[in-house]
Design a protein around this motif. Structure first.
Motif, PDB file in Angstrom:
ATOM      1  N   ILE A 295      -1.258   4.673   5.020  1.00  0.00           N
ATOM      2  CA  ILE A 295      -0.163   5.683   4.695  1.00  0.00           C
ATOM      3  C   ILE A 295      -0.482   6.770   5.538  1.00  0.00           C
ATOM      4  N   TRP A 304       6.045   9.539   3.695  1.00  0.00           N
ATOM      5  CA  TRP A 304       6.494   8.485   3.015  1.00  0.00           C
ATOM      6  C   TRP A 304       7.436   8.684   1.952  1.00  0.00           C
ATOM      7  N   SER A 310       7.655   6.117  -0.792  1.00  0.00           N
ATOM      8  CA  SER A 310       6.798   6.237  -1.741  1.00  0.00           C
ATOM      9  C   SER A 310       7.689   7.255  -2.812  1.00  0.00           C
ATOM     10  N   GLY A 320       8.161   0.601   0.125  1.00  0.00           N
ATOM     11  CA  GLY A 320       6.502   0.915   0.361  1.00  0.00           C
ATOM     12  C   GLY A 320       5.744  -0.167   0.251  1.00  0.00           C
TER      13      GLY A 320
END
Length: 338
Positions: A295, A304, A310, A320
């Motif tokens: 990430i 993200w 996310s 994700g």
């Protein structure tokens, strides 16, 4: 199969991972199976889907499935219709005497309770293995009917040749179904066994048989819920995962084991948990993959979230999780396929 040149049996070596494991990939008429074990990050099969979609143009088997799905869980290969079965979840501390592999039971509240299964992407005869206690009848798309029973107190597996859709009927109250394994003679599949809220020792509630761990690759993804425990016994956490690895190795010496450290979690114990998983992978010579590192290398948790990969809490979105699964597969491939 994507980029698998000349259908050669490839051996993939992960430089990002600890250990010296070599993961086999199938050529024509060979098999490959994997299962992701874990908590809410695995409760949907999105990570497994990303993994298998990156590796294979097409899978030929649904693979592993629990008897029924608890709320918020997802199996993209199998659809369920439940009529009269109660879901018993090993995470919820209910009064089930025992749980089969993966820790989700379907308990018949009365005789005549039924479960209907369908897999619309598959239209062939399968080796249908069901783990259960009690007395059941099964009817498949060919309209053939089968009656099987297990009068012991332990889960027993029976295998039949069946075609979807499939209807399973409890002939007695309290008949209990644990799980299914649905394969061809040369199966290629990637499955999930995840439970919301699961921590590292949940598997100790399950009856695990040797056949339950018959996979080429077993991915272990626990740690998030352990990190939420401010009084976490770190030695016990380490030992729980070590014992699970021992069970897997004892059941299947050829299985490759991959430990995942969880996505970033805003809890003080997160770094401790991640470091212990990393250490365990090194000590046990298993594979290791760091989701937080991936990430961070592709932006950050904040980015993200902005990109819809996310959620704002500990979870990723479905996209994700798929992205993580794809990257695990890409890491495997790119270390050998130039």
């Amino acid at each position: 199969m994507k980029t698998l040149q000349n259908s050669i049996f490839f051996a993939l070596i992960l430089m990002l991972f600890y250990g010296c494991n070599i993961l086999p990939y199938p050529k024509q008429n060979q098999t490959f199976s994997a299962i992701f074990l874990g908590d809410s990050h695995i409760a949907t099969d999105d990570m497994a889907s990303g993994f298998k979609n990156e590796l294979f143009d097409k899978i030929n088997s649904p693979g592993f499935a629990t008897a029924l799905l608890p709320k918020y869980h997802l199996n993209s290969e199998i659809s369920y219709q439940n009529n009269g079965f109660e879901i018993l979840n090993s995470q919820n501390n209910n009064n089930a005497k025992k749980y089969g592999f993966c820790g989700v039971n379907a308990l018949a509240k009365d005789s005549g309770a039924s479960i209907e299964l369908d897999a619309k992407n598959f239209n062939t005869l399968f080796n249908f293995q069901i783990s259960f206690i009690g007395d059941i009848s099964i009817i498949d798309d060919t309209k053939k009917s089968y009656k099987i029973s297990n009068n012991t107190q332990n889960f027993k597996s029976e295998s039949l040749k069946l075609k979807f859709p499939i209807k399973i009927i409890a002939n007695k109250k309290n008949t209990t179904i644990s799980n299914y394994k649905i394969t061809t003679n040369t199966p290629i599949y990637v499955s999930s066994c995840g439970i919301n809220g699961a921590s590292s020792g949940l598997y100790k509630k399950w009856q695990i048989n040797k056949n339950d761990l018959n996979y080429d690759l077993v991915v272990i993804a626990y740690g998030t819920n352990d990190a939420f425990n401010d009084n976490l016994d770190e030695a016990k956490f380490y030992q729980n995962l070590k014992e699970l690895i021992t069970i897997i190795k004892s059941a299947n010496k050829n299985a490759k084991i991959l430990l995942l450290s969880p996505p970033p979690t805003p809890k003080p114990k997160f770094t401790n948990v991640k470091n212990m998983i990393k250490k365990l992978a090194k000590d046990e010579k298993t594979l290791f993959y760091d989701i937080e590192d991936f990430i961070n290398k592709t932006g950050s948790k904040t980015k993200w979230i902005e990109q819809g990969l996310s959620q704002k809490d500990i979870h990723l979105t479905r996209q994700g999780y798929k992205k993580v699964g794809e990257n695990i597969a890409k890491t495997l491939k790119n270390k050998i396929l130039k």
